[in-house]
Motif scaffolding. Structure first.
Motif, PDB file in Angstrom:
ATOM      1  N   VAL A   1      34.538  59.810  18.426  1.00  0.00           N
ATOM      2  CA  VAL A   1      33.237  60.440  18.179  1.00  0.00           C
ATOM      3  C   VAL A   1      33.413  61.739  17.406  1.00  0.00           C
ATOM      4  N   GLN A   2      34.386  62.533  17.794  1.00  0.00           N
ATOM      5  CA  GLN A   2      34.613  63.802  17.101  1.00  0.00           C
ATOM      6  C   GLN A   2      35.097  63.570  15.673  1.00  0.00           C
ATOM      7  N   GLY A   3      35.960  62.574  15.470  1.00  0.00           N
ATOM      8  CA  GLY A   3      36.428  62.282  14.128  1.00  0.00           C
ATOM      9  C   GLY A   3      35.317  61.811  13.212  1.00  0.00           C
ATOM     10  N   GLY A   4      34.466  60.905  13.711  1.00  0.00           N
ATOM     11  CA  GLY A   4      33.337  60.454  12.913  1.00  0.00           C
ATOM     12  C   GLY A   4      32.371  61.572  12.605  1.00  0.00           C
ATOM     13  N   THR A   5      32.169  62.455  13.564  1.00  0.00           N
ATOM     14  CA  THR A   5      31.303  63.614  13.357  1.00  0.00           C
ATOM     15  C   THR A   5      31.842  64.507  12.256  1.00  0.00           C
TER      16      THR A   5
ATOM     17  N   GLY B   1      33.203  53.953  16.900  1.00  0.00           N
ATOM     18  CA  GLY B   1      33.762  54.828  15.881  1.00  0.00           C
ATOM     19  C   GLY B   1      32.832  55.210  14.754  1.00  0.00           C
ATOM     20  N   GLU B   2      31.845  54.359  14.431  1.00  0.00           N
ATOM     21  CA  GLU B   2      31.050  54.607  13.231  1.00  0.00           C
ATOM     22  C   GLU B   2      29.766  55.388  13.484  1.00  0.00           C
ATOM     23  N   ALA B   3      29.099  55.140  14.598  1.00  0.00           N
ATOM     24  CA  ALA B   3      27.765  55.699  14.821  1.00  0.00           C
ATOM     25  C   ALA B   3      27.689  57.216  14.643  1.00  0.00           C
ATOM     26  N   PRO B   4      28.673  57.996  15.118  1.00  0.00           N
ATOM     27  CA  PRO B   4      28.528  59.454  14.942  1.00  0.00           C
ATOM     28  C   PRO B   4      28.601  59.917  13.501  1.00  0.00           C
ATOM     29  N   THR B   5      29.181  59.087  12.614  1.00  0.00           N
ATOM     30  CA  THR B   5      29.215  59.468  11.202  1.00  0.00           C
ATOM     31  C   THR B   5      27.818  59.433  10.602  1.00  0.00           C
TER      32      THR B   5
END
Length: 794
Positions: free
Chosen positions: A694-698, A758-762
């Motif tokens: 989540v942090q990485g995608g953000t 993995g994708e949604a927070p991006t």
């Protein structure tokens, strides 16, 4: 449990082997990566290997009149120079969905950096010098760079005579794919709307910017085949495209995953795989290819830039009446995964909101710009930026807080999407928004300390640009949703092989899949599943290769769901066979085994009541139990090409962000102070890893919001910034605290109830940041990335 005492495929054991599902398990490769000891694909070495080099086109669109390799071949140490004329078979194109990409350009190049020739030499510098000596004679052709030049009546056709499945449904040959989504009556709804807002938005081209440039090692084999060690996202899809070009059956193209330094979609397409294999087979020597950073920018696809036009209508009470949109994606010179990106953009174009009347058109263009394809959240990311900006504008027109407007229109379980598909699992959009809104705000004016001004906390950071003059704070919200897994009728499946044996009396499980570990955490998830299902502590993860069935691509947030599901099912069958073996061996001596349910726990066979009956080593008796099983999720179907209706997706992931920024309005500098996220993950198989995802995608969403863009010269279609000197990505100094609130609302259709994460927070981090900058400055800001000149006065 089944009546005969054997667990069914859906049964979980009560085993307490440490490191199981739901526990935070450290990555086995984590320490090696942060200390620099991890072996990436660029570290591969073979004693007698040669080095490969690619000659690339210096122009974006041209007719190739001649390639003279004479001087290159004369360089001492050069072992081979290959052009299109040297390819061994009639199959000279490849592609993920549409085989339109030349292995080496023949008579025409369609983008800056397209491969023209290959060199193999005994030293990388020799190969580079030789490639530079190849003479290119070309005649430049008119450029296609945007919608107007691509669709003009006299536009050059980049791929004339198309026969791919999408050709019959596009309005012009320079359109890769077009997907409308129509539901209800937008014209009638427009007449009923009390408020209508319209906007046009621009989304820049983003690079995956992974740590490790493309690299790999091809080794010719005695049987005429090739062993290819490469960093990729999809071993079997690579092999499917490579083998026909080499003229080999697939079983003679043996692929092993090498260490991957990040991917984010950029390794779904081929890069150096075919080139290294061709050189290895031609020379009879192992060939290694390693791109430098500049070549990497030309060696993989990027995120589609987009132009999006939206209209939203609503009642005075804040209920959406209709949404219409036109989304134009620039696919660049070749198709890559553009059709799937179009499908996502169209089907997710309205966002996680209930709207009865929708008219959406999404399309991707062929142009002479760099090829674009998969990148984290593809298609949905571009749409989310636009529809969330529209929701903010609509809220301002209605005098509603941006969270309140979203709450009134939020989808929930049972809602119907514009594609006609019903959401049949939790969709906690309103709850996610509530959580980020109610989180305490970070303290204001953090740069003021007892010792004076801490410039690190200000826009511009250590550059000492400002001491707080003209700095204002803004807060913004956004929410998005992303499909999980492959869609539109794709046979999305995975395969896992699980082996259970006793070594020195200790039970050991081995899990073998072709899953590409690109940083997403499968190296812990698959061992956690095996521990949970088999009740053993020691689990070995075999290297990923093509000796086992396909695991599909590490993309679309699908691996934990699909390959995790395959591992779970294979473990269940192993468990059943082990317990049946135990019943046969000990049943006569232990009548209780004939009536009680049996479990595996802590390396033992136990009854449901907890009685230990035997150690697994005794049950196995020196034998091994091995199972390979493919697993598929429930089927999807293609969207109707005229209406966009259909059950096209498997699952949805939801995330919401609240961004807090501080902006120096005089200098145009932005400091993101905090990016709080709330996300439903269904089940956090490894909470530590999920939080990192989540942090990485953000952080990647932050990059496209205020920093990252591949700049293409509109006059020449040449990339102007192919380096990390000029293409800026967030560093630790740019990345704010990212507090994460994980919800675990189980999807009943998924293994363990999990959701891809993995994708949604991006999706939602980018519009949240831009909304916060708008809140601070009062500017419209309809383009990303937001640059200083968009904020500061001219």
């Amino acid at each position: 449990m089944a009546r005969n005492g054997l667990p069914t495929a859906t049964t979980r054991t009560t085993g307490s082997a440490g490191g199981g599902v739901g526990e935070s398990v450290p990555r086995p490769d984590g320490r090696l990566k942060v200390t620099g000891e991890f072996a990436y694909s660029s570290d591969l070495w073979h004693e007698d290997m040669l080095w490969g080099r690619t000659l690339r086109s210096p122009v974006a669109h041209a007719e190739i009149l001649a390639l003279d390799t004479t001087r290159a071949l004369a360089v001492p140490g050069v072992h081979a120079v290959l052009t299109h004329e040297d390819l061994p078979t009639a199959v000279r194109h490849y592609g993920l969905e549409i085989p339109d990409t030349p292995v080496l350009a023949r008579d025409r190049v369609r983008h800056h950096g397209e491969p023209l020739a290959l060199v193999a030499a005994d030293h990388p510098e020799t190969a580079r010098r030789a490639a530079d000596l190849i003479e290119i004679v070309h005649r430049e052709l008119p450029l296609v760079t945007d919608e107007s030049s691509a669709l003009a009546p006299d536009a050059p056709l980049l791929h004339p005579g198309r026969t791919d499945p999408h050709a019959a449904h596009v309005p012009h040959p320079n359109v890769v794919h077009r997907q409308p989504v129509r539901r209800g009556d937008v014209a009638a709804a427009r007449r009923r709307a009390d408020v209508i807002v319209r906007g046009e938005y621009v989304f820049g081209m983003q690079d995956q910017a992974f740590l490790g440039p493309e690299s790999g090692l091809a080794v010719p084999a005695e049987d005429g085949g090739v062993d290819l060690h490469v960093a990729t996202q999809w071993l079997h899809a690579d092999r499917r495209q490579i083998a026909p070009v080499l003229g080999l059956p697939e079983e003679l193209v043996r692929m092993t995953l090498a260490g991957v330094g990040g991917a984010f979609g950029g390794r779904e397409d081929l890069s150096m795989q075919i080139h290294a294999s061709l050189l290895a087979l031609r020379t009879g020597r192992p060939v290694k290819m390693v791109y430098d950073r500049a070549e990497s920018f030309f060696g993989h696809v990027h995120r589609h830039p987009a132009r999006l036009r939206y209209e939203h209508g609503a009642t005075r009470e804040g209920r959406l009446t209709h949404v219409s949109a036109r989304i134009v994606l620039d696919g660049g010179a070749y198709a890559s995964s553009s059709p799937a990106v179009v499908g996502n953009a169209a089907s997710l174009a309205v966002g996680p909101y209930v709207v009865d009347h929708v008219d959406v058109e999404a399309l991707a263009l062929y142009t002479n710009n760099p090829p674009c394809g998969a990148m984290r959240g593809f298609g949905a990311v571009q749409a989310c930026f636009a529809y969330e900006a529209q929701m903010d504008r609509l809220g301002a027109e209605l005098g509603l807080h941006p969270v309140e407007l979203r709450r009134r229109n939020a989808m929930s379980e049972g809602s119907t999407l514009p594609t006609g598909q019903r959401v049949d699992s939790p969709a906690p959009v309103a709850e996610l928004l509530r959580r980020v809104r109610e989180r305490p705000l970070p303290p204001a004016r953090q740069w003021e300390t007892s010792e004076g001004v801490d410039v690190r906390q200000l826009p511009g950071g250590p550059s000492n640009s400002t001491h707080g003059e003209g700095v204002v704070r803004g807060v913004g919200y956004a929410v998005g949703f992303k499909n999980v897994g492959y869609s539109e009728g794709f046979d999305d499946h995975s395969t896992a092989r699980v082996r259970l044996e006793a070594t020195g009396g200790e039970p050991v499980a081995t899990v073998h899949t072709a899953m590409a570990e690109v940083g997403q955490g499968g190296v812990t998830v698959h061992t956690q599943i095996a521990r949970t299902e088999l009740g053993v502590s020691r689990v070995i993860l075999a290297p990923a290769d093509t000796r086992v069935g396909s695991a599909g691509s590490t993309s679309a947030s699908r691996q934990t769901y699909v390959t995790g599901g395959a591992v779970r099912n294979a473990c269940a069958l192993v468990r059943e066979r082990v317990l049946e073996l135990g019943r046969r061996r000990f049943g006569a001596a232990e009548p209780a085994w004939l009536t009680e349910e049996l479990l595996l726990a802590d390396g033992k066979v136990v009854t449901a009541g907890g009685e230990v009956l035997a150690g697994l080593g005794d049950v196995l008796g020196g034998e091994a139990v091995e199972v390979e099983r493919a697993w598929r999720h429930r089927p999807t179907e293609p969207f109707d090409p005229h209406t966009g209706q259909g059950n096209g997706h498997v699952q949805y992931a939801f995330a919401a962000h609240r961004a807090v920024v501080e902006v120096d309005t005089e200098l145009g500098l932005v400091k993101v102070v905090e990016l709080a996220c709330a996300q439903d993950v269904g089940k956090a198989v490894n909470p530590l890893s999920v939080t990192g995802q989540v942090q990485g995608g953000t952080a990647q969403g932050l990059g496209i919001a205020v920093m990252e863009e591949i700049v293409v010269d509109p006059a020449t279609a040449r990339v102007r910034n192919p380096s990390f000197t000029d293409y800026l990505i967030p560093t630790l100094l740019d990345t704010p605290p990212i507090p994460v609130d994980l919800l675990e609302l189980a999807d009943p259709h998924a293994p363990y109830g999990l959701r891809g994460a993995g994708e949604a927070p991006t999706l939602s981090s980018t519009p949240a940041i831009v909304a916060a900058i708008r809140d601070a400055t009062g500017l419209a800001l309809r383009r990303v990335p937001v640059r200083p000149e968009h904020i500061a006065p001219g």
